[in-house]
Design an enzyme around this catalytic site. Structure first.
Site: not given
Ligand code: NAP
Length: 252
Positions: A140, A153
């Site tokens: 991130s 975070y």
């Molecule tokens: P999201 O829609 O909330 O997706 C997060 C995913 O992580 C879900 O599929 C969730 O699945 C999974 N997850 C959470 N806890 C878990 C666990 N204990 N075991 C297995 N899976 C788990 O958010 P996203 O934005 O796509 O996030 C994906 C990645 O991108 C993350 O690492 C986040 O930090 C990073 N990121 C996001 C942003 C942003 O602005 N959205 C920016 C920078 C980085 P389940 O709940 O079904 O397990």
């Protein structure tokens, strides 16, 4: 365009995607499947994974990255692995260090840091053995900057990034690539999770600008993964045009 998705004597290349039940992970699963990969989908919400597996011709396997036994049984279902997308993760809360909630910290460190460690450790031998492995870790802009109220975070993402970057040196000379992708604002379920289900608060994060979509990020992941195997995109920072840094954005 030259890519590394062609099948070898060993068959179709396979990609493991953690956190494939939502957002960036689900979009990446769709795009890698369209690029010819056999996708192995891991997350806790198996109903969503099963639907996505049917859509993409992939495999849904329950996975909780915070639970070593769950990781062990997940890995047993992965006979071969060419690509690992360390995507499972997220944020919980926004609080000063003085008001830090230890449970939120534990959740962030267990999911982003130890989750990435567990999956990478478990799958590295298979990635190297494949003769053309690739680990993509979704960190991130919070892995590049520290910002007020974000220390749980930002510290977890810095640690996850340090782990990932270390691998590049430790495995130099082996047939495995390492790409860190550091996105800015992406509209997914991320903010809903951060604000513990408060959808109104979550939607304000993206007000007045056009954030990245999960597909925008998946496009870049797919580009990195489908370069020829001697080409390593080490670090990619991807932000909406209106976002300057973790804390500064133009809103109309
Ligand atoms: P999201 O829609 O909330 O997706 C997060 C995913 O992580 C879900 O599929 C969730 O699945 C999974 N997850 C959470 N806890 C878990 C666990 N204990 N075991 C297995 N899976 C788990 O958010 P996203 O934005 O796509 O996030 C994906 C990645 O991108 C993350 O690492 C986040 O930090 C990073 N990121 C996001 C942003 C942003 O602005 N959205 C920016 C920078 C980085 P389940 O709940 O079904 O397990």
């Amino acid at each position: 365009m030259s890519t590394s998705t062609e099948t070898t004597g060993n068959g179709t290349r396979s990609a493991v995607i953690t956190g494939a039940s939502s957002g960036i992970g689900a979009a990446t699963a769709r795009q890698l499947a369209a690029a010819g990969y056999r996708v192995v989908l891991g997350a806790r919400r198996v109903d969503r994974l099963t639907a996505l597996a049917e859509e993409t011709g992939g495999v849904a396997v329950p996975l909780d990255v915070t639970d070593p036994e769950s990781v062990e049984s997940f890995v047993r279902e992965v006979p071969e692995c060419n690509v690992l997308i360390n995507n499972a993760g997220g944020a919980k809360g926004l609080a000063t260090v003085a008001n830090a909630d230890e449970d939120d910290w534990r959740w962030m460190w267990e999911t982003n840091v130890l989750g990435t460690l567990r999956l990478t450790k478990a799958l590295l031998p298979k990635l190297v053995e494949s003769g053309d492995g690739h680990v993509v870790t979704i960190t991130s802009v919070a892995a590049l900057e520290a910002y007020d109220n974000g220390s749980g975070y930002t510290s977890a993402k810095h640690a996850q990034a340090a782990l990932h970057r270390t691998l590049r040196g430790e495995h130099l000379g082996e047939p495995v690539r390492f790409t860190e992708l550091a996105p800015g604002m992406v509209e997914t379920e991320f903010s809903e999770v951060r604000f513990k289900g408060d959808t109104e608060k979550a939607s304000k994060v993206y007000q007045g600008l056009t954030p990245l979509s999960a597909d925008d990020v998946a496009d870049v992941i797919t580009f990195a993964v489908t370069r020829p195997s001697h080409v390593n995109l080490d670090q990619i920072v991807l932000k909406p045009r209106d976002q300057h840094s973790a804390t500064r954005a133009h809103r109309s």
